[in-house]
Design an enzyme around this catalytic site. Structure first.
Site, short mmCIF file in Angstrom:
data_model
loop_
_atom_site.label_atom_id
_atom_site.label_comp_id
_atom_site.label_asym_id
_atom_site.label_seq_id
_atom_site.Cartn_x
_atom_site.Cartn_y
_atom_site.Cartn_z
CD1 TRP A 280 15.66 5.99 -17.71
CD2 TRP A 280 13.59 6.85 -17.78
NE1 TRP A 280 15.26 6.00 -19.02
CE2 TRP A 280 13.99 6.53 -19.09
CE3 TRP A 280 12.33 7.41 -17.59
CZ2 TRP A 280 13.17 6.74 -20.19
CZ3 TRP A 280 11.51 7.61 -18.67
CH2 TRP A 280 11.93 7.27 -19.95
CG ASP B 193 7.94 5.36 -14.15
OD1 ASP B 193 7.17 4.65 -14.85
OD2 ASP B 193 8.97 5.88 -14.62
CE LYS C 241 11.26 -0.38 -20.83
NZ LYS C 241 12.44 0.28 -21.24
C1 LMR Z 1 16.14 2.60 -20.60
O1 LMR Z 1 16.23 3.15 -19.50
O2 LMR Z 1 17.11 2.12 -21.19
C2 LMR Z 1 14.79 2.50 -21.26
O3 LMR Z 1 13.81 2.95 -20.39
C3 LMR Z 1 14.75 3.10 -22.59
C4 LMR Z 1 14.84 4.60 -22.59
O4 LMR Z 1 14.02 5.20 -23.27
O5 LMR Z 1 15.73 5.17 -21.96
#
Ligand code: LMR
Length: 396
Positions: free
Chosen positions: A130, A211, A246
């Site tokens: 991420w 996570d 979520k």
């Molecule tokens: C995402 O990856 O779209 C979500 O976790 C929202 C974010 O804050 O990036």
């Protein structure tokens, strides 16, 4: 002072929202930010949340500070949700937690805790991970390195390469893992692979950091926590960041949990003073409202049953869309094999197209996704599926 600052490009994920909102094409599709949407494209408030909120409005009688750790009832209920009731680490009094502003707050507080224990420690993150993991952990002072995880050519895990890289990682290093519903690629570790990583952590002594932002979105609340719980039973120390954004649909309320399993209860007592001091020096204490909703749902049998049913509905809709999009892409004549999307879990998958093709989808069809071609599956629906699949076929 500020005239020397240079401006930054928009956030790769959140920046898409503004462009999407400004787009006047009635056929526009938002597959950007990871927010669940129903068939009508709406992110509704869960019924269980509404009910808990109504009760809260009636029963809440103070707005006094709640303190850096948050509410003990929330922390206890979340620890059980994550670890399962009666988990050996809970029984041994080795677990300490803090209620945080979202999973992001948890990631940051835990990173600061690690940095207090070992300044500049290395944290290994999956390639890809991420996008916000890097600033959240790196800006706390940790050094970021990555291990191979996902092969974009085959749409599957590169587990051998992951193991090969991690086999040289030892004590004092941290390895960040996604509990389930990997963001951005949707490819999860299977049980055998979790077992291998558990053995590596035991033997090599690195500290796992898990996570869990999507518990319940993959296979179910318990199944999604299987690897995490095994790790928690098997290693002396574990860090967990959990999010309620979520699975409770509480995105803007910012609700999360920073949880640490320590070697023993004495270390837990000491460690908690450090974690709470990191909180105090960062945002002082978490907001209360969202966590009070979660506590109320998790501790009331009927609210909890309603919430679990709503969570199941969200999960099943996403899984249905996964199967649907694979079929429709084939039906639209899209070149390539997209069957991996059906096997993957959670909110995201990579479509596996180039950044230029992503840009064309946005420019020519008003279809929005992150440049990496990560799509948020819940943005698809029965009504936009054909438009989407024909558009993809046309840019391939
Ligand atoms: C995402 O990856 O779209 C979500 O976790 C929202 C974010 O804050 O990036």
């Amino acid at each position: 002072m500020f005239e020397h600052l240079s401006s930054l490009p928009p956030d790769p994920i959140l920046g898409l929202l503004a462009s999407y909102r400004a787009d006047e094409n009635p056929n526009k599709i938002d597959l950007g930010v990871g927010v669940y949407k129903d068939e009508a494209g709406h992110t509704a408030i869960l019924q269980a949340v509404k009910e808990a909120e109504t009760r809260l409005l009636q029963s809440e009688d103070t707005k006094a500070y709640i303190g850096p750790a948050g509410t003990p009832g929330f922390n206890a209920a979340m620890q059980e949700l994550v670890l399962g009731a009666g988990h050996p680490a809970l029984v041994a009094n080795r677990v300490r937690s803090a209620q945080t502003p979202g999973g992001c707050g948890a990631l940051r507080v835990l990173a600061e805790l690690v940095n207090r224990a070992k300044p500049g420690a290395t944290v290994w993150v999956s390639d890809p991970t991420w996008a916000n993991h890097v600033p959240l952990l790196g800006n706390a002072g940790l050094e970021i390195k990555s291990y191979p995880y996902y092969d974009r050519n085959t749409g599957s895990l590169q587990f051998d390469a992951m193991v090969e890289t991690l086999k040289n990682v030892g004590e004092g290093d941290v390895v960040l893992l996604h509990a389930c519903c990997h963001n951005p690629c949707g490819a999860d570790l299977n049980r055998e692979q979790w077992q291998v990583l558990v053995e590596m952590a035991q033997k090599q002594g690195f500290t796992p950091f898990i996570d869990m932002a999507y518990q319940g979105f993959g296979d179910g609340l318990d199944d999604d926590a299987w690897g995490l719980r095994l790790m928690a039973e098997s290693v002396p120390e574990l860090l967990v960041a959990a999010s309620c954004s979520k699975n409770f649909g509480l995105y803007r309320e910012r609700v999360g949990l920073a949880m640490v399993i320590y070697n023993d209860s004495a270390a837990a007592e000491t460690g908690q003073t450090q974690m709470l001091s990191a909180v105090r020096g960062n945002y002082s204490m978490p907001p209360s409202h969202g966590a009070a909703i979660v506590e109320s749902i998790l501790t009331d049998a009927s609210l909890r049953a309603n919430w679990e049913a709503e969570l199941t509905e969200m999960r099943e809709r996403i899984n249905g869309l996964r199967a649907g999009v694979v079929e429709s892409l084939a039906g639209a004549g899209a070149a390539g094999d997209f069957s991996f999307i059906r096997e993957q879990k959670g909110m995201f998958s990579f479509l596996g197209i180039t950044p230029e093709q992503v840009q064309r989808l946005q420019r020519e069809y008003s279809i929005y996704m992150v440049d990496s071609s990560r799509i948020s599956i819940a943005g698809l629906s029965q009504s936009n599926m054909e438009y989407f699949c024909k558009a993809v076929a046309s840019v391939l």
